[in-house]
Design a protein around this motif. Structure first.
Motif, PDB file in Angstrom:
ATOM      1  N   GLU A 249       0.825  -1.201   0.000  1.00 51.90           N
ATOM      2  CA  GLU A 249       0.000   0.000   0.000  1.00 51.90           C
ATOM      3  C   GLU A 249       0.866   1.261   0.000  1.00 51.90           C
ATOM      4  N   ARG A 253       0.838   4.263  -2.743  1.00 46.51           N
ATOM      5  CA  ARG A 253       0.684   5.653  -2.329  1.00 46.51           C
ATOM      6  C   ARG A 253       1.813   6.533  -2.858  1.00 46.51           C
ATOM      7  N   THR A 256       0.648   7.495  -6.300  1.00 47.29           N
ATOM      8  CA  THR A 256      -0.694   8.065  -6.494  1.00 47.29           C
ATOM      9  C   THR A 256      -1.029   9.179  -5.517  1.00 47.29           C
ATOM     10  N   GLU A 372     -12.133   4.165  -6.142  1.00 41.11           N
ATOM     11  CA  GLU A 372     -11.024   4.046  -7.087  1.00 41.11           C
ATOM     12  C   GLU A 372     -10.989   5.282  -7.979  1.00 41.11           C
ATOM     13  N   GLY A 453      -8.462   4.714  -2.963  1.00 36.17           N
ATOM     14  CA  GLY A 453      -7.446   3.714  -2.692  1.00 36.17           C
ATOM     15  C   GLY A 453      -7.304   3.401  -1.207  1.00 36.17           C
TER      16      GLY A 453
END
Length: 460
Positions: A249, A253, A256, A372, A453
């Motif tokens: 994750e 991150r 994004t 999303e 997310g």
């Protein structure tokens, strides 16, 4: 022909049916009942409860548990009984319980000690397994964290937060909400945040979907060690990235975004926005940090297991009035956390802020899940999420999409997009903005914004 303003026209169309409303108009952005809840908070009742809690002499976690007048046992039982009295006034609307565990072998709890917290649960009418929690701390301490016998009134730290939580229960228990509210008195905070750990574990074991924890720790001081006196501000502390983020994750991150968009951080933004809208003469300072520098609070154990939580507190602390033996030194400097230094109106103002946040989140529909986003090398940005069905979503009117520049502290743009699970924000380039989505009820109650997310997820 009579002229009708935009607001009036929206009301006329709304009266024609929900389809017309959802097609063209957002639900109201203001929940008028929240003003009534805020106005019902009483500084006098909060003062009485702070004086009662301070009157137990000490509430140290290791103090007397047998006495009816002194120590942590007596104070904990009084809190339980107070929640029971509140429940009786609303026809038994609160489930009051103890949640406890035995701690030992710790620096501040060396011998086996029962750490006992008190919870009062106000069940929601549509989605009872979805919770928002307000908490205060039961326990107190003075200079020596193991001194469990000397006077430790803990008037501001943290009888103020505990009294605020009891007052919130008094006010909001007179109403019903779709989601559930937990009013919590957490113990063992000064000895290592153990009460919060025990309650967080209990919540996970019982499948409680806690979407937000409002930890109130010191809400009654307006005169700081820095010499500033100010009763118009409050601080909200929140973590930037989720404490339980996995390496996968974290990698996502990195590419994004989301470093400042954890669910706790967007809960803090929601608190800030609520203060602007519903609380007079109160400005929230969002502090981009889990807590004060190298210090801790009882929201942290919930953050540790992935439950969003923030700390709400006064802006100007006075360190002579916390964790201090009661004394006056040779220069005349006074130390100690006593009732005479608490500003009850400020404690009531911050309690009102909590009440407004609790009511909106409990009144909101289910949080957007599985949010999303896509839009790389495109002029448009697309958001998708899961739309729930069934009784829990009966109050769902639709969704609002938000966006802001990446360096903006607060969400600046939004658009109500109706009852849909997908929306394209046309001609807004994903590279330049952060995006999110909230769920909106028919009465205007709204969830905090959910960032896309895992970085921003509030869970299912």
């Amino acid at each position: 022909m009579t002229r009708i303003g935009i607001t009036g026209l929206a009301l006329v169309l709304a009266a024609c049916g929900s389809e017309a409303q959802e097609a063209r108009y957002a639900p109201p952005s203001e929940v008028l009942e929240v003003h009534d809840y805020v106005a019902a908070v009483s500084a006098d009742r909060i003062e009485a409860d702070i004086r009662r809690l301070a009157g137990f002499g000490t509430r140290h976690t290791l103090s007397d548990t047998e006495s009816d007048t002194r120590g942590v046992g007596a104070s904990t039982r009084w809190i339980y009984e107070e929640f029971e009295r509140i429940s009786a006034e609303c026809g038994g609307c609160l489930e009051v319980m103890y949640v406890s565990g035995t701690i030992f072998g710790q620096t501040r709890i060396p011998d086996p000690t029962d750490v006992v917290s008190v919870l009062a649960i106000q069940r929601g009418t549509l989605d009872p397994d979805r919770y928002v929690m307000m908490s205060g701390d039961i326990d107190s301490r003075i200079t020596d964290p193991l001194n469990s016998t000397d006077d430790s009134p803990g008037a501001n730290d943290n009888a103020s937060g505990m009294a605020g939580t009891i007052e919130a229960a008094r006010v909001l228990s007179q109403y019903e909400f779709p989601g559930s509210i937990i009013y919590a008195g957490l113990s063992g905070e000064e000895q290592g945040l153990f009460g919060g750990q025990i309650v967080a574990d209990h919540a996970l074991e019982n499948g409680w979907r806690i979407k937000a924890v409002l930890n109130n720790d010191m809400i009654g001081n307006i005169e700081g060690i820095d010499g500033v006196i100010n009763n118009t501000t409050a601080r909200v502390f929140s973590e930037g990235t989720r404490a339980n983020e996995t390496p996968q994750e974290a990698r996502l991150r990195r590419f994004t975004g989301g470093e400042v968009d954890s669910p706790s951080r967007n809960l803090a933004r929601f608190v800030d926005r609520t203060a602007d809208q519903y609380i007079s003469n109160l400005d929230v300072m969002m502090v981009y940090r889990l807590d004060r520098f190298r210090r801790g609070g009882h929201h942290r154990p919930f953050n540790d297991v992935g439950i969003p939580g923030v700390r709400i507190m006064e802006t100007h602390e006075h360190y002579d009035r916390q964790h201090q033996d009661i004394r006056t030194d040779e220069t005349g400097r006074v130390f100690g956390d006593t009732v005479d230094e608490v500003d009850f109106d400020h404690a009531a103002k911050l309690t009102s802020l909590n009440v407004a946040v609790l009511a909106q989140i409990a009144g909101a529909p289910p949080f957007p899940a599985n949010v999303e986003i896509e839009g790389a090398v495109s002029p448009d940005t697309t958001l998708r999420w899961t739309v729930p069905d069934g009784e829990a979503a009966e109050n769902l009117a639709g969704y609002r999409v938000y966006w802001r520049l990446t360096d903006a502290p607060q969400w600046t743009h939004s658009r109500f997009v109706g009852l849909t699970g997908e929306y394209v924000v046309e001609n807004i380039v994903i590279d330049n903005y952060y995006f999110g989505v909230s769920a909106v009820a028919h009465d205007g109650s709204e969830t905090p914004v959910v960032f896309p997310g895992p970085a921003g997820s509030f869970g299912e």
